[in-house]
Scaffold this motif. Structure first.
Motif, PDB file in Angstrom:
ATOM      1  N   VAL A 154      10.522   7.554   1.061  1.00  0.00           N
ATOM      2  CA  VAL A 154       9.819   8.579   0.226  1.00  0.00           C
ATOM      3  C   VAL A 154      10.269   8.786  -0.941  1.00  0.00           C
ATOM      4  O   VAL A 154      11.342   8.949  -1.299  1.00  0.00           O
ATOM      5  CB  VAL A 154       9.729  10.009   1.261  1.00  0.00           C
ATOM      6  N   VAL A 155       9.219   8.914  -1.877  1.00  0.00           N
ATOM      7  CA  VAL A 155       9.669   9.338  -3.210  1.00  0.00           C
ATOM      8  C   VAL A 155       8.991  10.863  -3.648  1.00  0.00           C
ATOM      9  O   VAL A 155       7.987  11.050  -3.199  1.00  0.00           O
ATOM     10  CB  VAL A 155       9.092   8.449  -4.271  1.00  0.00           C
ATOM     11  N   ILE A 156       9.610  11.886  -4.074  1.00  0.00           N
ATOM     12  CA  ILE A 156       9.074  13.129  -4.214  1.00  0.00           C
ATOM     13  C   ILE A 156       9.136  13.101  -5.812  1.00  0.00           C
ATOM     14  O   ILE A 156       9.760  13.104  -6.419  1.00  0.00           O
ATOM     15  CB  ILE A 156       9.984  14.143  -3.836  1.00  0.00           C
ATOM     16  N   ASP A 157       7.728  13.640  -6.076  1.00  0.00           N
ATOM     17  CA  ASP A 157       7.730  13.744  -7.723  1.00  0.00           C
ATOM     18  C   ASP A 157       7.961  15.433  -7.891  1.00  0.00           C
ATOM     19  O   ASP A 157       7.071  16.215  -7.477  1.00  0.00           O
ATOM     20  CB  ASP A 157       6.240  13.497  -8.158  1.00  0.00           C
ATOM     21  N   GLY A 177       0.638  -1.102   0.085  1.00  0.00           N
ATOM     22  CA  GLY A 177       0.085   0.180  -0.018  1.00  0.00           C
ATOM     23  C   GLY A 177       0.931   1.274   0.014  1.00  0.00           C
ATOM     24  O   GLY A 177       0.376   2.166   0.281  1.00  0.00           O
ATOM     25  N   ARG A 178       1.981   1.110  -0.398  1.00  0.00           N
ATOM     26  CA  ARG A 178       2.879   2.410  -0.390  1.00  0.00           C
ATOM     27  C   ARG A 178       3.797   2.429  -1.511  1.00  0.00           C
ATOM     28  O   ARG A 178       4.462   1.278  -1.963  1.00  0.00           O
ATOM     29  CB  ARG A 178       4.025   2.423   0.781  1.00  0.00           C
ATOM     30  N   GLU A 229       1.701  14.753   0.552  1.00  0.00           N
ATOM     31  CA  GLU A 229       1.732  13.388   0.287  1.00  0.00           C
ATOM     32  C   GLU A 229       0.518  13.081  -0.582  1.00  0.00           C
ATOM     33  O   GLU A 229      -0.393  13.056   0.350  1.00  0.00           O
ATOM     34  CB  GLU A 229       2.031  12.549   1.659  1.00  0.00           C
ATOM     35  N   ILE A 230       0.548  12.543  -1.509  1.00  0.00           N
ATOM     36  CA  ILE A 230      -0.747  12.313  -2.224  1.00  0.00           C
ATOM     37  C   ILE A 230      -1.088  10.814  -2.209  1.00  0.00           C
ATOM     38  O   ILE A 230      -2.256  10.404  -2.513  1.00  0.00           O
ATOM     39  CB  ILE A 230      -0.872  12.662  -3.795  1.00  0.00           C
ATOM     40  N   ILE A 231      -0.124   9.945  -2.176  1.00  0.00           N
ATOM     41  CA  ILE A 231      -0.409   8.671  -2.116  1.00  0.00           C
ATOM     42  C   ILE A 231       0.761   8.328  -1.188  1.00  0.00           C
ATOM     43  O   ILE A 231       1.788   8.670  -0.984  1.00  0.00           O
ATOM     44  CB  ILE A 231      -0.008   7.947  -3.521  1.00  0.00           C
TER      45      ILE A 231
END
Ligand code: 48F
Length: 267
Positions: free
Chosen positions: A168-171, A137-138, A217-219
């Motif tokens: 964490v991934v940042i778009d 779920g992440r 955090e969108i997802i």
């Protein structure tokens, strides 16, 4: 007289140095995809805090749209309080109107790049993020490959990518919103075709506020910032002003840092 060197020692230095950096980040705290003003600002604040940060950029150089201010002119304009971030880097800005500031783009970008590098962030350039890792779920990492292979004929480009894990991934991929678009597709959410760029007509102040407001955090595991926010949330056009990008990058860093340090519950 220049020092005499062995060719193989030069090769060894390059290979060992690069390999060490990559190995240090096969599993890291934060991966930032895109090195424009939003991504770089996020990288600057995260690495300053001692958070292990890897920036991935498909171009050979970092900076994205930060090198030019608008109409190909290399002057950067920001509104307050965005100027505080630039002045914190040690670049003085000229106040052209109350609350509106301007400086040479190359001074700002070069300072931001050097401060970010000094703080410890690493840049993986000429590399593009092709997909994400999605587990339990992440979003828990990215799938990467060399960007030059995308320019080669198909019959010699059947090269498997590699995966890098991150808390964490940042778009920060700008207009493309590439990572958020892919993540939304995985989750079966309504797709947003970045080609459509369905921003409303230009309204600088409204757009800049909206970008900062929707940064977050969108997802689970995925934070979005900068122009990518404008694509996903279809804000008005913002034009060639950068205060919102900088503040969005800083907010993305705060959000990512809180997740890494588990200060906030993941939704
Ligand atoms: O476009 P970009 O500068 O995005 P930003 O940081 O800032 C937007 C402003 O420059 C400007 C503006 C100001 O108001 O309107 O547009 O949000 O930087 C995005 C970077 O991401 C890279 C791309 O090459 C660029 O340098 N990028 C995009 N997709 C990928 C990528 C990908 N899949 N993998 C790696 N890098």
């Amino acid at each position: 007289m220049l020092e005499k060197v062995r060719e193989s020692d030069v090769s060894r230095a390059i290979i060992e140095g690069f390999t060490k950096d990559l190995l240090d980040h096969t599993s890291t705290d934060v991966v930032i995809v895109g090195s424009g003003p939003a991504g770089l600002t996020a990288a600057y604040y995260l690495s300053k805090e001692g958070i292990r940060t890897l920036i991935i950029e498909r171009n050979i150089y970092a900076g994205g749209g930060f090198w030019q201010g608008g109409f190909l002119f290399p002057k950067t304009v920001v509104q307050s309080p965005g100027n505080e971030i630039i002045e914190e880097l040690g670049v003085e800005m000229e106040e052209v109107k109350p609350g509106l500031y301007m400086a040479d783009s190359f001074r700002i970008v070069s300072k931001l790049l050097s401060k970010t590098a000094e703080a410890g962030a690493k840049l993986l350039n000429s590399t593009y993020v092709d997909d994400v890792i999605y587990k339990d779920g992440r979003i828990s990492g990215v799938v990467v490959n060399w960007f030059p292979i995308t320019q080669m004929p198909k019959f010699i480009t059947c090269m498997d990518p590699i995966a890098l894990e991150a808390k964490v991934v940042i778009d920060a991929t700008g207009h493309d919103a590439a990572i958020s678009t892919r993540a939304r597709e995985i989750l079966g959410l309504e797709s947003i075709d970045p080609g459509e760029r369905r921003h409303g007509a230009m309204n600088v102040s409204e757009a800049e506020e909206a970008v900062v407001e929707h940064t977050g955090e969108i997802i689970p595991g995925l934070v979005i910032c900068g122009m990518a926010v404008a694509t996903i949330y279809r804000t008005p056009r913002m034009g060639p002003i950068f205060g919102g990008m900088l503040l969005s990058g800083r907010k993305a860093a705060e959000t990512a840092s809180a997740i890494v340090r588990k200060k906030v519950p993941v939704e």
